[in-house]
Structure formats: C-alpha cells, structure tokens
Design an enzyme around this catalytic site. Structure first.
Site, PDB file in Angstrom:
ATOM      1  N   CYS A 207     -35.537 -44.481 -76.740  1.00  0.00           N
ATOM      2  CA  CYS A 207     -35.015 -43.541 -77.747  1.00  0.00           C
ATOM      3  C   CYS A 207     -35.773 -43.602 -79.078  1.00  0.00           C
ATOM      4  O   CYS A 207     -36.905 -43.160 -79.138  1.00  0.00           O
ATOM      5  CB  CYS A 207     -33.523 -43.772 -77.891  1.00  0.00           C
ATOM      6  SG  CYS A 207     -32.676 -42.281 -78.422  1.00  0.00           S
TER       7      CYS A 207
ATOM      8  N   HIS B 181     -31.014 -44.699 -72.685  1.00  0.00           N
ATOM      9  CA  HIS B 181     -30.709 -46.116 -72.929  1.00  0.00           C
ATOM     10  C   HIS B 181     -30.313 -46.863 -71.648  1.00  0.00           C
ATOM     11  O   HIS B 181     -29.124 -46.974 -71.350  1.00  0.00           O
ATOM     12  CB  HIS B 181     -29.538 -46.218 -73.918  1.00  0.00           C
ATOM     13  CG  HIS B 181     -29.874 -45.780 -75.305  1.00  0.00           C
ATOM     14  ND1 HIS B 181     -30.285 -46.656 -76.279  1.00  0.00           N
ATOM     15  CD2 HIS B 181     -29.864 -44.565 -75.881  1.00  0.00           C
ATOM     16  CE1 HIS B 181     -30.507 -46.003 -77.402  1.00  0.00           C
ATOM     17  NE2 HIS B 181     -30.263 -44.727 -77.184  1.00  0.00           N
TER      18      HIS B 181
ATOM     19  N   GLU C 186     -30.228 -49.927 -71.167  1.00  0.00           N
ATOM     20  CA  GLU C 186     -29.490 -51.160 -71.509  1.00  0.00           C
ATOM     21  C   GLU C 186     -27.987 -50.888 -71.577  1.00  0.00           C
ATOM     22  O   GLU C 186     -27.188 -51.817 -71.491  1.00  0.00           O
ATOM     23  CB  GLU C 186     -30.018 -51.764 -72.820  1.00  0.00           C
ATOM     24  CG  GLU C 186     -29.565 -51.120 -74.113  1.00  0.00           C
ATOM     25  CD  GLU C 186     -30.264 -49.786 -74.423  1.00  0.00           C
ATOM     26  OE1 GLU C 186     -31.065 -49.303 -73.604  1.00  0.00           O
ATOM     27  OE2 GLU C 186     -29.973 -49.211 -75.492  1.00  0.00           O
TER      28      GLU C 186
HETATM   29  N1  GLN Z   1     -31.698 -39.723 -83.235  1.00  0.00           N
HETATM   30  C1  GLN Z   1     -32.461 -40.914 -83.445  1.00  0.00           C
HETATM   31  C2  GLN Z   1     -33.775 -40.601 -84.155  1.00  0.00           C
HETATM   32  O1  GLN Z   1     -34.198 -39.481 -84.214  1.00  0.00           O
HETATM   33  C3  GLN Z   1     -32.701 -41.666 -82.150  1.00  0.00           C
HETATM   34  C4  GLN Z   1     -31.378 -42.031 -81.506  1.00  0.00           C
HETATM   35  C5  GLN Z   1     -31.387 -43.272 -80.649  1.00  0.00           C
HETATM   36  O2  GLN Z   1     -32.260 -44.118 -80.741  1.00  0.00           O
HETATM   37  N2  GLN Z   1     -30.341 -43.440 -79.876  1.00  0.00           N
HETATM   38  O3  GLN Z   1     -34.375 -41.477 -84.660  1.00  0.00           O
END
Ligand code: GLN
Length: 192
Positions: A75, A170, A172
């Site tokens: 992410c 994710h 995890e």
């Molecule tokens: N929305 C976050 C970003 O743009 C990322 C979200 C996440 O890591 N779960 O940095």
C-alpha cells in the site's frame, strides 16, 4: 534470517508476526544504519506523505537508493517504491518498481474493501482475499515488471521487479503469508 520492518507507521507488528511465524527474525528498522543488519526489508502501509517525510528526515533516501536486498512493500509502501505517482505526489518516490500509481484511487465509497485476488507467484497460483484500505491503483506497468496479483478482470494489484515485490493491498491483515515467504526465499537465494 533477519528481516527489517520499517517501524514508523502501519501494521509493522502484523508483518513482524508473520515473519516470526515463518522462522525469520524481524527487526524494526528505525535508522538507516539498521539496514546493514538485515537480509530483506518490509515497507508497511500507512500514509505515504508521512512515510516520505520520515524517510527523508532520518536520512533513509540515499541509504535505500543504494540498497539492493529484497523488499516487500504494501500500500503506502508500494507508493513510495514506485517510479511515478500521478496527481498527488507523496514527496518521495524511490523508483524501485517501474510502475505509475494513483493514490486513493478507488473512490470515497470504496475507500476500504475486500475482494478476491488471484496470485501467481513463485510457482504458486491461488486466490486470496485482498484487503484494500484507501488503496492506490497501479495505472501503468512499465518494462521489467511482472504482474503477480490481479483483481477482478485482471487489474494489477501486485507486481515484482527483480527482488522488489509491491502490493496495493494488505496481506498482513488477511493472514496470507505467501508474500512474506517469497521475500524470505528471495533473501535466501541472494544471501551474503
Ligand atoms: N492512502 C494512503 C496513501 O495514499 C495509503 C493507504 C495504506 O497504506 N493503507 O498514502
């Protein structure tokens, strides 16, 4: 096998727990010097702008640019590892994976969702549940990048370039350890 988990934000404890379950020794990386102690590194999720600020503040940028051990990013981790972020640059892109990314790209009503993800990685092929939390979208996959996880009708949500594995979701949180296992395999294959 020692695996670093950038220990500033996000699910670093969940990542560490999975690594422990696989027999590796997790180490929370808080300083660039810590990188010399680990065989691989996890970039957890969180907020990429915050992540970028911290990595700059503690002097990680140069240290990470020259670091060539295996990496798993999820992410916000994927965002910081990408080569380009369109519209809403977080302030740092390490360019470890040749992808173009859009942050928070699934729209407000779907800021967080779970969906089936098809994974094809290291000889394993199966469906897992992807947990997407204000997830970025990979809008362009560049040269040298292999798509290893897809959503719906083939949208890329997991990519591999060399020894850098990056996911928009994710694992995890769903308890899937196949990505961490793959990280350990890459680390073993290139162990010092
Ligand atoms: N929305 C976050 C970003 O743009 C990322 C979200 C996440 O890591 N779960 O940095």
């Amino acid at each position: 096998m020692k695996v670093g988990v950038l220990g500033f934000q996000g699910d670093y404890e969940e990542h560490a727990a999975i690594l422990k379950g696989l027999g590796a020794e997790p180490l929370y990386v808080k300083l660039p010097e810590d990188l010399t102690l680990v065989d691989a590194l996890v970039f957890p999720g969180g907020e990429s702008t915050h992540f970028a600020r911290i990595l700059k503040k503690y002097g990680f940028v140069e240290a990470l640019r020259g670091w060539d051990r295996p990496i798993l990013g999820t992410c916000a981790g994927l965002i910081v590892l990408a080569s380009e972020v369109i519209d809403d640059d977080p302030g740092l892109t390490l360019g470890k994976v040749n992808i173009k990314v859009r942050r928070n790209a699934y729209g407000r009503q779907k800021d967080s969702f779970e969906a089936p993800v098809r994974v094809k990685l290291g000889g394993e092929e199966r469906e897992i549940t992807g947990v997407f939390i204000r997830a970025p979208r990979i809008v362009e996959v560049g040269e040298g990048v292999e798509v290893v996880a897809t959503l719906g009708d083939g949208e890329p949500v997991g990519v591999l370039q060399g020894n850098v594995l990056a996911l928009t979701f994710h694992p995890e949180l769903s308890g899937d350890d196949l990505f961490h296992r793959f990280l350990l395999e890459m680390a073993k294959a290139s162990s010092r």
